[in-house]
Design an enzyme around this catalytic site. Structure first.
Site, mmCIF file in Angstrom:
data_model
loop_
_atom_site.group_PDB
_atom_site.id
_atom_site.type_symbol
_atom_site.label_atom_id
_atom_site.label_comp_id
_atom_site.label_asym_id
_atom_site.label_seq_id
_atom_site.Cartn_x
_atom_site.Cartn_y
_atom_site.Cartn_z
ATOM 1 N N ASP A 129 0.840 -1.194 0.000
ATOM 2 C CA ASP A 129 0.000 0.000 0.000
ATOM 3 C C ASP A 129 0.879 1.248 0.000
ATOM 4 O O ASP A 129 1.160 1.806 -1.046
ATOM 5 C CB ASP A 129 -1.050 -0.008 1.105
ATOM 6 C CG ASP A 129 -0.518 -0.487 2.438
ATOM 7 O OD1 ASP A 129 0.675 -0.329 2.716
ATOM 8 O OD2 ASP A 129 -1.330 -1.026 3.220
ATOM 9 N N PHE A 178 -9.817 -0.780 2.711
ATOM 10 C CA PHE A 178 -9.256 -1.763 3.637
ATOM 11 C C PHE A 178 -9.752 -3.159 3.293
ATOM 12 O O PHE A 178 -10.953 -3.443 3.358
ATOM 13 C CB PHE A 178 -9.618 -1.409 5.079
ATOM 14 C CG PHE A 178 -8.694 -2.079 6.056
ATOM 15 C CD1 PHE A 178 -7.417 -1.589 6.269
ATOM 16 C CD2 PHE A 178 -9.084 -3.218 6.729
ATOM 17 C CE1 PHE A 178 -6.550 -2.215 7.155
ATOM 18 C CE2 PHE A 178 -8.226 -3.859 7.613
ATOM 19 C CZ PHE A 178 -6.952 -3.347 7.825
#
Length: 205
Positions: A129, A178
């Site tokens: 990420d 998420f």
């Protein structure tokens, strides 16, 4: 080139009109959508294994460095799909704690058990990420004099990247949301899901 995952069908917690993808695994009303199915993951893992193997040979097998804990599911399927011999090592590093975003401060929880001087290393990552942890890990391992280091990552969030990191093999690009499952967790939960799913916002906000 990474495959971009198709947009997931979202559902409101408790919506009876749509199936609850977490209910079968004990996570009722916790998973908002399935982003990548078991079949998606299985096919992509095989594809990545073949791509990595094509850049190596039987006489000089790569040393796969699995980043614990998230990459364990990926590693297990990946190494079984490799058409050449491999060797395994494990590292555990953290920059998250119980948060949903990386702090950028990396700690080694478990180091390698062997010298990697002169070895061809493949770092096996579950997800990239921010890139902060991976960038730190690449520098750390490079200081140990391997012959080469490459990265294979099952997932990547391009919109979340803060540090430019060279990742040679990428499975899927995902939106900056998420995700859990297939080894990915939130506070040590959801690793056991066989797919990659979108965690309901009500579970962490």
């Amino acid at each position: 080139m990474a495959l971009v995952a198709a947009p997931a069908q979202r559902r409101a917690p408790g919506d009876p009109a749509l199936d609850d993808p977490g209910a079968e695994y004990g996570y009722r009303d916790e998973i908002a959508a399935v982003l990548l199915s078991e079949q998606d993951l299985r096919a992509k893992v095989r594809e990545l294994a073949v791509a990595v193997a094509a850049d190596h040979d039987v006489d000089t097998p790569p040393l796969l460095v699995c980043v614990l804990k998230g990459a364990v599911m990926f590693l297990t399927d990946f190494v079984r799909a490799m058409p050449i011999p491999t060797e395994l090592e494990f590292m555990a590093v953290t920059s998250y704690g119980s948060a949903t975003t990386s702090s950028g401060v990396v700690r080694i929880l478990k180091d390698l058990d062997r010298d990697i001087t002169g070895r061809r290393i493949i770092i096996v990552e579950d997800i990239i990420d921010s890139g902060l942890t991976l960038s730190w890990l690449l520098k750390n391992l490079a200081s140990r004099n391997p012959a080469a280091i490459d990265v294979v990552a099952l997932l990547r969030k391009p919109e979340a990247v803060k540090v430019d990191v060279d990742v040679r093999y990428v499975g899927f690009d995902l939106p900056n949301e998420f995700v859990v499952g297939y080894g990915l967790d939130y506070a040590e939960r959801y690793r056991d899901l066989p797919y990659v799913g979108l965690l309901g916002e009500h579970m962490y906000r």
